[in-house]
Design an enzyme around this catalytic site. Structure first.
Site, mmCIF file in Angstrom:
data_model
loop_
_atom_site.group_PDB
_atom_site.id
_atom_site.type_symbol
_atom_site.label_atom_id
_atom_site.label_comp_id
_atom_site.label_asym_id
_atom_site.label_seq_id
_atom_site.Cartn_x
_atom_site.Cartn_y
_atom_site.Cartn_z
ATOM 1 N N HIS A 10 34.446 119.105 18.862
ATOM 2 C CA HIS A 10 34.842 119.149 20.279
ATOM 3 C C HIS A 10 34.400 117.883 21.001
ATOM 4 C CE1 HIS A 10 30.959 120.420 22.181
ATOM 5 N NE2 HIS A 10 30.779 121.158 21.112
ATOM 6 N N ASP A 20 26.018 116.849 20.106
ATOM 7 C CA ASP A 20 26.849 117.977 20.532
ATOM 8 C C ASP A 20 27.918 117.487 21.494
ATOM 9 O OD1 ASP A 20 27.854 120.478 20.967
ATOM 10 O OD2 ASP A 20 26.185 121.172 22.207
ATOM 11 N N GLU A 41 34.976 123.104 24.707
ATOM 12 C CA GLU A 41 34.207 124.077 23.925
ATOM 13 C C GLU A 41 33.055 124.607 24.769
ATOM 14 O OE1 GLU A 41 31.147 125.729 21.264
ATOM 15 O OE2 GLU A 41 30.930 124.020 22.606
ATOM 16 N N GLU A 42 32.384 123.693 25.481
ATOM 17 C CA GLU A 42 31.173 124.094 26.213
ATOM 18 C C GLU A 42 31.474 125.032 27.374
ATOM 19 O OE1 GLU A 42 28.427 123.651 25.023
ATOM 20 O OE2 GLU A 42 28.411 121.814 23.828
ATOM 21 N N ASP A 94 30.203 121.322 14.297
ATOM 22 C CA ASP A 94 29.628 121.438 15.645
ATOM 23 C C ASP A 94 28.152 121.825 15.601
ATOM 24 O OD1 ASP A 94 29.285 121.562 18.365
ATOM 25 O OD2 ASP A 94 30.298 123.498 18.594
ATOM 26 N N HIS A 117 21.902 119.740 24.385
ATOM 27 C CA HIS A 117 22.130 120.091 25.796
ATOM 28 C C HIS A 117 21.126 119.454 26.750
ATOM 29 C CE1 HIS A 117 24.846 123.898 25.232
ATOM 30 N NE2 HIS A 117 25.165 122.938 24.389
#
Lengths: 495, 495
Positions: free
Chosen positions: A305, A317, A351-352, A377, A448
């Protein structure tokens, strides 16, 4: 990756379950030898081609250079942002350079923005001269904002939902901190994703639980294992019809501080989250086809993603996943190999924020046309194996590839419950999904957070994943056998 | 601790040299047995008393509770701030509770404040849609500010002074980044302070060097070994008569980013440092005397510095040192022991900003009245030994204590060049200075950053240091022998 976390969206927990099962893979390696019924899944030349793909990818810097550009020159790629669109344009242009057939396919995506945010203790036990004390925090993704000048309230600390519900209406007018700790022992044992799954649920559903009891704000302890006063964002549940409260993650250190201070006496905190959910915008999945020579309308997806959270530059990520997929198709293309089925590269949007790109794709393309899907991922750690959301039968078909992979340290095969969030809509319809299984012990140190930057990716380990995905994609695209197709229950929130 | 870093103040490097020698202590343990001439430095009862002090301190939470209060309830204690004064009042009150004679002794101290600060890349290679990219940074201590809306200029990256001077007037109008890396290999080998000393010099003198060549701003790579996008502050040289430029530390990740991007093309950066050096104010050394029974006008100092940088809560630098000293005197007091010389607890003001508290003290009290001094300013790691800035002769006198310390793992004795920044003015005059020698391999992960918080201190290791300092202080206070007094060259900046 996100772990979607709407309790009603209980399938959101599909991601968590998958992820938990990943960790278990560390424990029971299953080495396959060739089974009779799969012996002619590929010709000897095709096996050689896959060896060439592996070796070419293992000595290529293409993926790392692409990742460098995405992270250094474009930076964070939050769904709905101009940077996301620039990244989509860039990846599309790179795929066109390879001569692939490229489309930017539209999806309606959320457009959430983070502006200024801060936290401070206004009054607290032992306070000197009315001076506030800073709390390091960051708004959770999709959180509603506070008023511009913030909300000030007493903080109550709970360790779990039971403690919250025991307090009942005592949380009215308060800010609730969910202080669930990431379990470093699980991580040290290789179960990073189990530790994550256990800790992350309050990020998703905690604020809604607190709102129902009359809280005016919600905080969660940052998920992850770093002790560098690092706040960890991620999606939180926002109910468009229900009551929502501003929600933020505080650093582990500040969560501990609040836990200690609130035991000594009342703590008043001012929380400023200047965030906003704007009108939805058009986002883009980047789709690039390396056309199949025999079955151009049958697809094998390789993907990651392209969107990321906004604090770091989205290297692990999931810039890495996009780069791994780019490496896979670039290598196959460079070797002038022509897969029988179309190898379809996809850089997913959102995606997030709730896989809106993947859901749109599943509407636009029939699952029946897909032979298999791959998504990477989970960063770019050394791949120790790979998983499928299908069944052990798939591994039996793929057994002739196993020696190629074993030679590069990919020795573990296991079936999981979900191979990737974006490929899950196709998996519900029975399309076998695959994913590299990586050493992820450091993943949640950076995931994140602002520290998700290029330096966290080891170029050699990134290449290993590119090689694995390249071999697997080509193998699936040329597989003479069919793979078992096992439909999975469609989650309630999809119905 | 700070490492003062005025090039003219070359004695500022005393601290660095001391610190480098500390690391070497890891290598050559020197175990002492009793030497004939020192055998009657203490009576058997006094040796027993010291054993009692050690054991009582090793089982006491007093120091940790004090550190908890200083960090959690008061927080950062920047010189000149209200929090500093509150901390001084608090420590004074705690010492009075013990029945010690307490004074808050005045010193004129700098009053520097940090307001908002930010960095962003305005234009850079590959930029999407003119969107800026964030740079994580923090102003260096005492830095002058930029105009309110910042300064925007091209960034040039150098790895050392030679590269800077090779550029010469090409840095005119530019922002210079000094990208000197902290050497993790040295740290891993136990030489944390050597690695620090090598990396930190540009924090001190780099901005002045860049200013001389016409730069409009200076950045340094954050000193330390953490890779969590963590900026590391600390004192920079500001010349009240010369040209100064705004100076900040950028995270290691952002320093790497700038190094990579500037190789690809021009990078324009906007730097906003809203800082201000206000008029000097009155600060306070907290002095508390446990009066000597035979020589009340002879002093043995136990100390740490109470001021801290403002990003974290000053737990390892140097709340721990204050807590260790508090633990030492509290233990001696609690055991109802009466040292022959006065044990003088000092919580120093303004170590980080230039030891103005220590310099004032050295003016107010004659060095001749001091038998010995101890400062703890390297965190709270397990003490593997202790150092003196005197000579090996001091260790020979102290040899009867060695077995007590060996039993708690304190086995290394070594002479260094400076035992502590605040006690150095007395050391110049010949007063023997001492300091615990700690395992400091993690120290520069957190030092001078937002992550310098209570959780970084292990209560057990803090107790070990309290025990060591308590034994040493009582030993010095009751020592029947004199220690060698070796005057050291007074640095130029003191003259």
């Amino acid at each position: 990756m996100c772990v979607r976390n709407n309790e009603q969206l209980s399938s959101a927990h599909v991601g968590e379950k998958m992820i938990r099962s990943l960790a278990r893979l560390f424990v029971v390696p299953t080495l396959f030898c060739s089974f009779g019924f799969a012996q002619n899944a590929w010709t000897p030349k095709e096996i050689n081609d896959m060896r060439d793909i592996r070796d070419a990818a293992l000595s290529s810097d293409y993926g790392y250079q692409e990742l460098s550009y995405l992270t250094d020159s474009i930076g964070p790629r939050l769904t709905g942002s101009a940077q996301y669109n620039a990244a989509a344009d860039y990846v599309a242009a790179e795929m066109r350079k390879l001569g692939l057939e490229v489309t930017l396919e539209k999806a309606t995506v959320p457009h959430w923005v983070r502006r200024n945010e801060s936290g401070e203790l206004v009054t607290y036990p032992g306070q000197a001269n009315h001076f506030p004390q800073k709390i390091v925090l960051t708004a959770l993704g999709h959180s509603v904002g506070t008023p511009a000048d913030g909300v000030t309230a007493e903080v109550v600390v709970v360790n779990n939902s039971d403690e919250l519900h025991a307090l009942g209406d005592k949380v009215q007018g308060k800010i609730v901190l969910f202080n669930a700790k990431y379990d470093d022992r699980l991580r040290d044992a290789g179960y990073s994703f189990d530790a994550y799954g256990d800790a992350v649920r309050y990020r998703g559903i905690g604020p809604a639980e607190a709102a129902k009891l009359g809280a005016v704000g919600a905080l969660v302890r940052s998920v992850g294992s770093a002790d560098y006063r690092l706040p960890h964002t991620g999606l939180t549940l926002v109910d468009p019809k229900g009551k929502n409260v501003p929600a933020a993650a505080v650093s582990a250190e500040d969560a501990d501080l609040l836990a200690r201070l609130t035991k000594r006496g009342p703590v008043q905190m001012k929380l400023v989250l200047n965030t906003e959910m704007l009108e939805p915008v058009t986002g883009y999945n980047v789709i690039a086809d390396l056309k199949g020579s025999e079955h151009p309308d049958e697809y094998v997806i390789v993907s990651g993603h392209l969107d990321s959270w906004d604090l770091g530059t989205g290297a692990i990520d999931d810039g890495a996943g996009v780069a791994i997929a780019m490496q896979a198709v670039e290598t196959i293309h460079r070797l002038n190999l022509h897969p029988k089925r179309t190898i379809r590269f996809v850089a997913w949007v959102d995606e997030e924020g709730g896989i809106s790109g993947a859901l749109q794709y599943a509407k636009d393309y029939p699952a029946a046309k897909h032979f298999g899907t791959i998504e990477s991922d989970t960063g770019a750690g050394h791949p120790i194996g790979y998983i499928t959301d299908s069944s052990d039968e798939a591994f039996k078909v793929l057994a002739p590839i196993a020696p190629l992979l074993e030679e590069m340290g990919v020795v573990v095969n296991r079936t999981g419950e979900e191979a990737g969030a974006d490929i899950s809509p196709l998996s519900w319809a029975g399309v076998p999904g695959f994913a590299p299984l990586m050493d992820s012990r450091k993943y949640f140190d950076y995931h994140h957070t602002a520290a998700d930057t290029l330096d966290k990716v080891d170029p050699k380990e990134l290449r290993e994943n590119g090689a694995l995905v390249g071999v697997l994609a080509y193998g699936l695209a040329n597989c003479a056998k069919t793979l078992p197709r096992i439909a999975k229950p469609v989650p309630d929130w999809m119905k």
